[in-house]
Design a protein around this motif. Sequence first.
Motif, short mmCIF file in Angstrom:
data_model
loop_
_atom_site.label_atom_id
_atom_site.label_comp_id
_atom_site.label_asym_id
_atom_site.label_seq_id
_atom_site.Cartn_x
_atom_site.Cartn_y
_atom_site.Cartn_z
N ASP A 183 -6.07 -34.87 -15.55
CA ASP A 183 -6.51 -34.84 -16.95
C ASP A 183 -5.94 -36.02 -17.73
N LEU A 184 -4.65 -36.29 -17.54
CA LEU A 184 -4.04 -37.42 -18.23
C LEU A 184 -4.58 -38.75 -17.70
N ALA A 185 -4.88 -38.80 -16.41
CA ALA A 185 -5.40 -40.03 -15.82
C ALA A 185 -6.79 -40.37 -16.37
N VAL A 186 -7.63 -39.37 -16.59
CA VAL A 186 -8.96 -39.61 -17.15
C VAL A 186 -8.85 -40.17 -18.57
N ALA A 187 -7.92 -39.60 -19.35
CA ALA A 187 -7.74 -40.09 -20.72
C ALA A 187 -7.23 -41.53 -20.71
N VAL A 188 -6.28 -41.84 -19.83
CA VAL A 188 -5.74 -43.20 -19.76
C VAL A 188 -6.82 -44.17 -19.27
N ALA A 189 -7.62 -43.74 -18.29
CA ALA A 189 -8.69 -44.61 -17.77
C ALA A 189 -9.73 -44.91 -18.84
N ALA A 190 -10.06 -43.91 -19.66
CA ALA A 190 -11.03 -44.17 -20.73
C ALA A 190 -10.48 -45.16 -21.75
N TRP A 229 7.77 -28.64 -24.52
CA TRP A 229 7.97 -29.88 -25.27
C TRP A 229 8.23 -31.07 -24.36
N GLN A 230 8.81 -30.84 -23.18
CA GLN A 230 9.04 -31.96 -22.28
C GLN A 230 7.72 -32.57 -21.82
N GLY A 231 6.76 -31.71 -21.44
CA GLY A 231 5.46 -32.21 -21.04
C GLY A 231 4.72 -32.89 -22.17
N GLY A 232 4.83 -32.32 -23.38
CA GLY A 232 4.18 -32.96 -24.52
C GLY A 232 4.75 -34.32 -24.82
N LEU A 233 6.07 -34.47 -24.65
CA LEU A 233 6.70 -35.78 -24.90
C LEU A 233 6.27 -36.81 -23.85
N VAL A 234 6.21 -36.41 -22.60
CA VAL A 234 5.81 -37.34 -21.54
C VAL A 234 4.37 -37.81 -21.75
N ALA A 235 3.47 -36.84 -22.02
CA ALA A 235 2.07 -37.22 -22.23
C ALA A 235 1.91 -38.10 -23.46
N ALA A 264 0.50 -43.15 -25.88
CA ALA A 264 0.85 -44.14 -26.91
C ALA A 264 1.10 -45.52 -26.30
N GLY A 265 1.79 -45.54 -25.17
CA GLY A 265 2.02 -46.82 -24.51
C GLY A 265 0.74 -47.48 -24.03
N THR A 266 -0.19 -46.68 -23.54
CA THR A 266 -1.47 -47.24 -23.09
C THR A 266 -2.27 -47.79 -24.27
N ASP A 267 -2.26 -47.04 -25.37
CA ASP A 267 -3.00 -47.50 -26.54
C ASP A 267 -2.44 -48.81 -27.08
#
Length: 300
Positions: free
Chosen positions: A69-76, A110-116, A121-124
């Motif tokens: 799920d996170l990979a699809v968002a980063v790829a887009a 919260w740990q997962g939310g922080l990582v995502a 944010a870094g990708t953007d």
Amino acid sequence: MEDRLLQALAWLRWVVLANAVVLNVYRYDNFERPLLGMGVVAVLVLWTLLAGHWYADHARRGWPLLVADLAVAVAAMVATPLVKGADFNASVPGFWVMAALLAWAAHLRWQGGLVAAVVLAGTDLAVRQDVSQSVYGNVFLLLIGGPIVGYLAASLQQMATERDRAERAAAAAAERTRLARAVHDGVLQVLARWCSAAATSSASRARSWPGWRRAGERAARADPHPGRGGPVPGAVPGAPGAAGAARVVDLAAELTLLGAVRASRSWCRPDRCASSPPLHRAGRGGRCLPRQRAAARAAG
């Protein structure tokens, strides 16, 4: 609780997807490669459909699905400069990336939310040439929104667990109270009936024994002044006689006879009856006549 959060997230995915589709269609002229841009939008639609079904399944809800799920968002987000050019203003997925962020926060707290949030944010920031004020605001919201949503999800999960534990404890206590009341009332009723029957039977047997009457007569004769009610050692005042004079009863003799009546209801034990003389044995029902009863009869 997590199931309800992910179910709400499934509907949120469709809302942000509709927003992304409408904006990309409206800004169709901003694409340098329109067909490739529409292909990216089609991938977002397909993934939204699949993710809704997969997150609803407990067996598939794990690290592989979250990473995908996170990979699809980063790829887009990475594909945005390819389809819009390096000087783009808005990314292709737009607010759609928040669905992956909330999924990580709901499942990994919260740990997962922080990582995502850090990854998105870094990708953007990496795919942009200039960081404007609006871009900074979006990055800031991602960084604080992910941990906060994760913390709230953990709090809701803890509250639900404590509520379920309290409900189970209350149900167990109510069931124990009900069972204790039923057992207590049943035992009391049995004991009350047994004591009533035993008292009636003992009284009727005691009155029918000649030794009972003879003990009372001997106690009365032992008093030198029966009319005056003089005290007799080991005796207590009794009921008035036929002539109206007070008579006394030998308390020791009556207690001996009463003990004999109650003891006669107990079952015979082999170690007592085997060593007792024939006088102390009973021939029917396996009951043992106590020595007190034999002594009372001998005294009478």
